[in-house]
Design a protein around this motif. Structure first.
Motif, PDB file in Angstrom:
ATOM      1  N   ASP A  74       0.834  -1.206   0.000  1.00  0.00           N
ATOM      2  CA  ASP A  74       0.000   0.000   0.000  1.00  0.00           C
ATOM      3  C   ASP A  74       0.867   1.253   0.000  1.00  0.00           C
ATOM      4  OD1 ASP A  74      -2.559  -1.069  -0.134  1.00  0.00           O
ATOM      5  OD2 ASP A  74      -2.751  -1.288   2.037  1.00  0.00           O
ATOM      6  N   LEU A 140     -11.442  -6.703   1.192  1.00  0.00           N
ATOM      7  CA  LEU A 140     -10.602  -5.518   1.403  1.00  0.00           C
ATOM      8  C   LEU A 140      -9.348  -5.889   2.195  1.00  0.00           C
ATOM      9  CD1 LEU A 140     -10.421  -2.304   1.313  1.00  0.00           C
ATOM     10  CD2 LEU A 140     -11.444  -2.400   3.595  1.00  0.00           C
ATOM     11  N   ASP A 146      -9.468  -2.002  -3.034  1.00  0.00           N
ATOM     12  CA  ASP A 146      -8.886  -0.861  -2.326  1.00  0.00           C
ATOM     13  C   ASP A 146      -9.931  -0.097  -1.529  1.00  0.00           C
ATOM     14  OD1 ASP A 146      -6.212  -1.164  -3.486  1.00  0.00           O
ATOM     15  OD2 ASP A 146      -7.202  -0.604  -5.357  1.00  0.00           O
ATOM     16  N   VAL A 147     -11.168  -0.095  -2.019  1.00  0.00           N
ATOM     17  CA  VAL A 147     -12.302   0.544  -1.352  1.00  0.00           C
ATOM     18  C   VAL A 147     -13.484  -0.400  -1.492  1.00  0.00           C
ATOM     19  CG1 VAL A 147     -13.808   2.568  -1.230  1.00  0.00           C
ATOM     20  CG2 VAL A 147     -11.473   2.826  -2.079  1.00  0.00           C
ATOM     21  N   VAL A 274     -11.876   1.332   3.814  1.00  0.00           N
ATOM     22  CA  VAL A 274     -10.545   1.245   3.199  1.00  0.00           C
ATOM     23  C   VAL A 274      -9.581   0.675   4.231  1.00  0.00           C
ATOM     24  CG1 VAL A 274     -11.026   3.260   1.747  1.00  0.00           C
ATOM     25  CG2 VAL A 274      -9.789   3.563   3.893  1.00  0.00           C
ATOM     26  N   ALA A 279      -5.255   4.532   3.477  1.00  0.00           N
ATOM     27  CA  ALA A 279      -6.243   5.606   3.597  1.00  0.00           C
ATOM     28  C   ALA A 279      -5.717   6.958   3.150  1.00  0.00           C
ATOM     29  CB  ALA A 279      -6.731   5.696   5.043  1.00  0.00           C
ATOM     30  N   ILE A 284      -7.435   7.021  -3.262  1.00  0.00           N
ATOM     31  CA  ILE A 284      -8.392   6.442  -2.328  1.00  0.00           C
ATOM     32  C   ILE A 284      -9.243   7.547  -1.707  1.00  0.00           C
ATOM     33  CG2 ILE A 284      -8.673   5.101  -0.224  1.00  0.00           C
ATOM     34  CD1 ILE A 284      -7.602   3.472  -2.554  1.00  0.00           C
TER      35      ILE A 284
END
Length: 296
Positions: A74, A140, A146-147, A274, A279, A284
């Motif tokens: 991430d 997730l 991702d969302v 998320v 985040a 995002i």
């Protein structure tokens, strides 16, 4: 040093379960995947896998590395987005966002948010996945999305951040013109104990809703059908073959059905979730903001 590409293969193995499935997802041969995972194990300096028949199973060390790998990946995605912004010759964000959402949210506001994102950020690639709310947060956490737009997320976990989007009232749905009281008031579910019911397939959010609500009202629902989509479910109700419970967003007005609230009000809370580790990614943040605007 741990190679990021091999870390992605590791997270895929944890999500998909088999080397063959990882190979299909990564467009590699199974032997190539096995070789790369063996290299990763040497890089890690500890045993990450153990054989379970013909399958590889993660050891506790392997599971721990998966958790770290998702945070690392991430952060790398966030770094790529930020660096790409320095070279951008036009306005808007770059990168990719995988967005998961349940059917009624897709049909009412999620696709509108994706359209708005495409207009504001034409270089941002958004991929949409249809997911049942019961599956979404797990998808997730596994890094498959991702969302996610989910409903009634339950107790928050430390690795997931929820943004409230809407509240959706649960409705009793019957064939049009049937079962309407003279006063037009809310429905008492106990009065429908003798009716046949329908729902989505076992294991879905809607199936759990119907069975739980009917049991709370003092009876076991007599199921006349279980369906894979709201369309088939509503067609069954429209034909007068069953009644059901659905969130208001899911009541498609193209079907000749009637919907009214129940006497003991039930509502579901819809959120955008998320991973905490992602985040702060600009893409995002933009996706969640687009969902928040569209859900109004």
């Amino acid at each position: 040093m741990l190679d990021p590409w091999r870390l992605r293969l590791l997270t895929l193995l944890e999500s998909l379960g088999t080397v063959r499935a990882v190979a299909g997802s990564a467009r590699l041969s199974p032997s190539n995947v096995s070789e790369q995972l063996a290299v990763l194990e040497r890089e890690a300096g500890t045993q990450l896998f153990e054989r379970a028949g013909r399958r590889l199973r993660l050891t506790p060390a392997g599971a721990a590395l998966v958790r770290h790998a998702r945070v690392i990946l991430d952060q790398m995605d966030a770094a790529h987005e930020e660096l790409a912004a320095f070279d951008a010759t036009d306005a808007g964000l770059t990168g990719a966002v995988r967005l998961g959402a349940f059917t009624s949210a897709l049909n009412t506001f999620v696709l509108a948010s994706v359209r708005d994102l495409a207009r504001a950020h034409p270089r941002l690639r958004v991929t949409v996945w249809e997911l049942d709310p019961a599956e979404s947060v797990a998808a997730l956490q596994r890094g498959e999305c991702d969302v996610v737009v989910t409903a009634d997320p339950g107790s928050d976990t430390s690795d997931v951040v929820h943004t409230p989007l809407a509240t959706d009232e649960i409705m009793l749905v019957t064939a049009a013109g049937a079962d309407h009281p003279a006063d037009g008031g809310p429905a008492d579910l106990a009065g429908f104990a003798g009716r046949r019911w329908s729902t989505e397939l076992p294991g879905t959010w809607t199936y759990d809703l119907v069975t739980t609500a009917c049991r709370r009202a003092g009876f076991e629902p007599d199921l006349a059908g279980c369906f894979a989509s709201y369309g088939s479910l509503l067609a069954h109700v429209e034909a007068g073959l069953s009644v059901t419970l659905l969130p208001e967003l899911a009541v498609d007005r193209r079907f000749r059905v009637a919907a009214r609230p129940v006497r003991d009000p039930m509502r579901r809370r819809i959120t955008a979730a998320v991973r905490r580790s992602s985040a702060g990614r600009p893409s995002i943040i933009a996706a969640v903001e687009a969902l928040r605007r569209a859900s109004r």
